[in-house]
Design an enzyme around this catalytic site. Sequence first.
Site, PDB file in Angstrom:
ATOM      1  N   THR A 159       0.986  -1.093   0.186  1.00 53.95           N
ATOM      2  CA  THR A 159       0.132   0.586  -0.131  1.00 53.95           C
ATOM      3  C   THR A 159       0.995   1.002  -0.304  1.00 53.95           C
ATOM      4  OG1 THR A 159       0.448   0.543   2.101  1.00 53.95           O
ATOM      5  CG2 THR A 159      -1.720  -1.538   1.646  1.00 53.95           C
ATOM      6  N   HIS A 160       0.568   2.129  -0.503  1.00 52.10           N
ATOM      7  CA  HIS A 160       1.048   3.458  -1.198  1.00 52.10           C
ATOM      8  C   HIS A 160       2.756   2.805  -1.331  1.00 52.10           C
ATOM      9  CE1 HIS A 160      -0.765   5.456   2.283  1.00 52.10           C
ATOM     10  NE2 HIS A 160      -0.895   4.583   2.966  1.00 52.10           N
ATOM     11  N   SER A 281      19.069  -1.104 -25.227  1.00 55.97           N
ATOM     12  CA  SER A 281      19.643   0.144 -25.213  1.00 55.97           C
ATOM     13  C   SER A 281      20.665   0.164 -26.740  1.00 55.97           C
ATOM     14  CB  SER A 281      19.485   0.758 -24.125  1.00 55.97           C
ATOM     15  OG  SER A 281      20.516   1.822 -24.410  1.00 55.97           O
ATOM     16  N   LYS A 287      21.389  -3.616 -20.730  1.00 58.61           N
ATOM     17  CA  LYS A 287      19.891  -3.009 -20.164  1.00 58.61           C
ATOM     18  C   LYS A 287      18.828  -3.844 -21.078  1.00 58.61           C
ATOM     19  CE  LYS A 287      18.317   0.614 -19.320  1.00 58.61           C
ATOM     20  NZ  LYS A 287      17.296   2.122 -19.405  1.00 58.61           N
ATOM     21  N   GLU A 294       5.753  -0.302 -21.096  1.00 56.12           N
ATOM     22  CA  GLU A 294       5.182   0.839 -20.959  1.00 56.12           C
ATOM     23  C   GLU A 294       4.306   1.504 -22.043  1.00 56.12           C
ATOM     24  OE1 GLU A 294       9.525   2.822 -20.801  1.00 56.12           O
ATOM     25  OE2 GLU A 294       9.640   0.973 -21.133  1.00 56.12           O
ATOM     26  N   GLN A 326     -20.327  12.912 -38.073  1.00 54.11           N
ATOM     27  CA  GLN A 326     -18.972  12.395 -38.964  1.00 54.11           C
ATOM     28  C   GLN A 326     -17.516  12.124 -38.053  1.00 54.11           C
ATOM     29  OE1 GLN A 326     -19.356  12.763 -43.250  1.00 54.11           O
ATOM     30  NE2 GLN A 326     -17.086  13.053 -43.044  1.00 54.11           N
TER      31      GLN A 326
HETATM   32  N1  ARG Z   1     -20.417   9.730 -44.200  1.00 50.79           N
HETATM   33  C1  ARG Z   1     -21.582  10.634 -42.919  1.00 50.79           C
HETATM   34  C2  ARG Z   1     -21.214  10.127 -42.206  1.00 50.79           C
HETATM   35  O1  ARG Z   1     -20.455   9.795 -42.173  1.00 50.79           O
HETATM   36  C3  ARG Z   1     -23.256   9.819 -44.267  1.00 50.79           C
HETATM   37  C4  ARG Z   1     -24.271  10.281 -43.291  1.00 50.79           C
HETATM   38  C5  ARG Z   1     -23.911  11.541 -44.103  1.00 50.79           C
HETATM   39  N2  ARG Z   1     -25.343  12.244 -44.384  1.00 50.79           N
HETATM   40  C6  ARG Z   1     -25.942  13.739 -44.584  1.00 50.79           C
HETATM   41  N3  ARG Z   1     -27.542  13.658 -44.446  1.00 50.79           N
HETATM   42  N4  ARG Z   1     -25.024  14.118 -45.195  1.00 50.79           N
HETATM   43  O2  ARG Z   1     -21.543  10.180 -40.827  1.00 50.79           O
END
Ligand code: ARG
Length: 463
Positions: A159-160, A281, A287, A294, A326
Amino acid sequence: MDKDKGMLIRGRFATRLADVMEAINASIDFDQRMASQDIDASIAHSNMLSEQGIITAADNDSIINGLKRVRAEIEDGVFKYSKDLEDIHMNVESRLHEIIGAPAGRLHTARSRNDQVATDFKLWVRDAHDRSEQLLVELMNALVERAAEYASTVMPGFTHLQSAQPITFGHHLMAYVEMFGRDLSRIRDSRRRMNQCPLGSAALAGTSFFINRQRTAELLKFDGPTRNSLDGVSDRDFAIEYLSAAALSMVHLSRLAEEIVLWMSPQFSFIKLSDAWTTGSSIMPQKRNPDAAELVRGKTGRVTGSLVGLLTLMKGLPLTFSKDMQEDKEQTFDAADTWEICLQAMIGMVGDMVAQQERMRAASSAGHATATDLADWLTRSVGMPFREAHHITGRLVRAADERGVGLEELPLEVMQGVDVRISVEVFDVLGVDNSVTSRLSTGGTAPVRVLEEVARWRDSLAK
Ligand code: ARG
């Protein structure tokens, strides 16, 4: 730029897009990762349209055959993605048109890119759930087997980051099985909740065509259709839940990674990793660096970042679809890639590591790690209140320090000088083995308890 392609959905526009508009608008560079899901969803949609008499069986056959060819071209790496066509949906549809001609124009009946993208992305995220579920089970199995092997290997518990009490290495590894077990249950829970199909929500309001949403849901292995078309096109909870499970699991992976880094250091020397999981290394020949551990630790930030990114993306967005959405994909794809490679790396390291059992045992008695056992003995055998036992033990620790010895090396007379009620039986609890075997409470570190948990998890992971 190919003007005809760019004009596919631009009937009402007189001129083409500005170059920067095209660049900021196009998602094909990344959403091509959903090509297979896009084709699956289109095949299901077309079959449903045909079953409902909305398109003819002949057009359906031609659409399905064409889509299969598009899939083959994509899989063979010969498909030419076009930025003019913005996204995967229009790239696939446009190529379908080149292959089969007029019937291709009927595929988009009763759907919109809004429900299309929601469906494709959901299918992709569902696949990602399934991949990480499998990897989590694999990692847990690896940990459980190593825990069985090291069920009675004594090591210091901290702990710690200060030596606290002796524990078993098996018990320590099983702590991670609990964490990854919760990750597994989160991912299973999220998958259950997300499994409703948005297809047929159309642009936002549903459609006037007599479609069968139950049928497309079934064809795409969803439990049923989403129940509100507005929510259907604008919900991204499934990605956020996935990312939150991924981010928390990465936090767990990073803790194990950090321990591997510590255990590997010459000062600890608790474990060894083979050449397969370490690097050298360029300047210091002696090393052996735990780079994989990591990197797992370091990559955690990317996944947390994706979770925060998606939460921020969705915050305050009005219903229904906005183009902002999107931006959901790249972060989700990156988080999935990161989580998966980190799970794989951890599976590898867990299988590879070898405990330096002598070193662990020597370290486990350092720092009077059995002082609590002594206080417990005074309480149990002499009958003194625990607070008094704690105080007496403190004095014994001081006596041991003054002599530069461990508690178990203090002569009985010296102990009795502190409290006459101490008898020779005290030595039974002072060794580290006695200490760990006595911790029999449920969830405790005793080897028998660890082996019980190993058996319980083996059983539940086999289901
Ligand atoms: N490329 C768009 C997306 O990845 C698809 C939907 C597009 N719809 C629109 N009404 N422009 O979300």
